[in-house]
Design a protein around this motif. Sequence first.
Motif, PDB file in Angstrom:
ATOM      1  N   ARG A 102      -8.718   1.554  -9.455  1.00  0.00           N
ATOM      2  CA  ARG A 102      -7.317   1.179  -9.272  1.00  0.00           C
ATOM      3  C   ARG A 102      -7.085  -0.229  -9.794  1.00  0.00           C
ATOM      4  O   ARG A 102      -7.894  -1.129  -9.567  1.00  0.00           O
ATOM      5  CB  ARG A 102      -6.921   1.262  -7.786  1.00  0.00           C
TER       6      ARG A 102
ATOM      7  N   SER B 254       0.805  -1.226   0.000  1.00  0.00           N
ATOM      8  CA  SER B 254       0.000   0.000   0.000  1.00  0.00           C
ATOM      9  C   SER B 254       0.836   1.274   0.000  1.00  0.00           C
ATOM     10  O   SER B 254       0.298   2.370   0.213  1.00  0.00           O
ATOM     11  CB  SER B 254      -0.925  -0.008   1.225  1.00  0.00           C
TER      12      SER B 254
ATOM     13  N   ASP C  60      -6.498   2.092   0.264  1.00  0.00           N
ATOM     14  CA  ASP C  60      -6.581   2.991  -0.888  1.00  0.00           C
ATOM     15  C   ASP C  60      -7.789   3.916  -0.808  1.00  0.00           C
ATOM     16  O   ASP C  60      -8.005   4.739  -1.701  1.00  0.00           O
ATOM     17  CB  ASP C  60      -6.592   2.211  -2.202  1.00  0.00           C
TER      18      ASP C  60
ATOM     19  N   GLN D 186      -8.155  -4.142  -8.241  1.00  0.00           N
ATOM     20  CA  GLN D 186      -9.245  -4.153  -7.271  1.00  0.00           C
ATOM     21  C   GLN D 186     -10.140  -5.365  -7.473  1.00  0.00           C
ATOM     22  O   GLN D 186     -10.331  -5.858  -8.585  1.00  0.00           O
ATOM     23  CB  GLN D 186     -10.086  -2.874  -7.396  1.00  0.00           C
TER      24      GLN D 186
ATOM     25  N   TYR E 293      -0.329   4.841  -1.549  1.00  0.00           N
ATOM     26  CA  TYR E 293      -1.550   5.567  -1.215  1.00  0.00           C
ATOM     27  C   TYR E 293      -1.953   5.518   0.257  1.00  0.00           C
ATOM     28  O   TYR E 293      -2.904   6.184   0.665  1.00  0.00           O
ATOM     29  CB  TYR E 293      -2.728   5.045  -2.061  1.00  0.00           C
TER      30      TYR E 293
END
Length: 341
Positions: free
Chosen positions: A219, A16, A94, A222, A19
């Motif tokens: 994104r 991650s 996110d 996903q 973000y």
Amino acid sequence: MKTTKLLTVTVPCYNSEPYMDRCLETLLTGGDRVEIIIINDGSKDRTGEIADRYVAQYPDRVRVVHQENGGHGEGINQGLRHATGRYFKVVDSDDWVDTASFQRVLDKLESLERIGGVDLMICNYVYTYQDGRPNQVITYANAFPEGRVIGWEDTRHFNVNQYLTLHSAIYRTQILRNSGIVLPKHTFFEDNLYVYAPLRLTKTLCYLDENLYQYLIGREGQSVSDESMKKNYKHQILVATRIFDSADVMAIKKDNPKLGRYLHHELTMMLAMAAAFARINGTKQAERDIEEMWKHIKNSGAYGRRLRYASLAGAASIPGRLGRKSCVAGFRVAHKIVGFN
């Protein structure tokens, strides 16, 4: 001794790094009322390092659990195991929260605690599209009176495409623990089980017409992407089956008709989605997997047979080429209207 927090927010993180700062910075605006538990789910980038930095900077407000990769569901499991807050929410790394709404939600939870609290708070959420499309607010104003403590008997009609989600739900932590929910590891779409399984225990609700959760759509990678639905259809079948097994809907309906009606409504949606995902996959194996799902459900008794032959989910599972084409076409239309990827 640490003071009990009002709200625990769990942030499952896997790679991650790009973000997670935005997510965490919005959550930190909750101040000392909020405990943030970052779950570093076996990340291979700088996620763990960033999490440790936040813990060092905010030792009384941020904690981190470093674990071997277990998937999103195991991240939620770990967050719940470690939570000390009276309420519990999941925010994906996110995504983020609207900070002004967050303050109002916390203020309301605090005021509710002075009169005994609630089992479940519901807020709106916002689809924020990465490709520049206008944001879309998912609201529940039609289904719940705003701002007061109610029971299920006070709820109103849910639209056919409307159901409670991870993004809209804030549970009392003890309700989640009492439900015994343990989410499956390495499984997509498990957040539907997370929200559904504890509902049978909820008696008091409060809806705030606040656009709290900002849900990023678009994104790469996903779980709501077309490719993920096609590839991971078995996960949706597993989750839908566990949702069916988690509650005796007909028994609940006798004691609490509107709760039972809602559980039936969401269950049919989850089963219909399982059929649609499998049919998007388009293989003979996927068709066999749908039939195995229905075999399990029908073997449960009259309610299971009703679901198979007299519900939206059953209509989505009509055998044959025409049935498959109709299901996929219907799902595409609904998908376009809702706009969830």
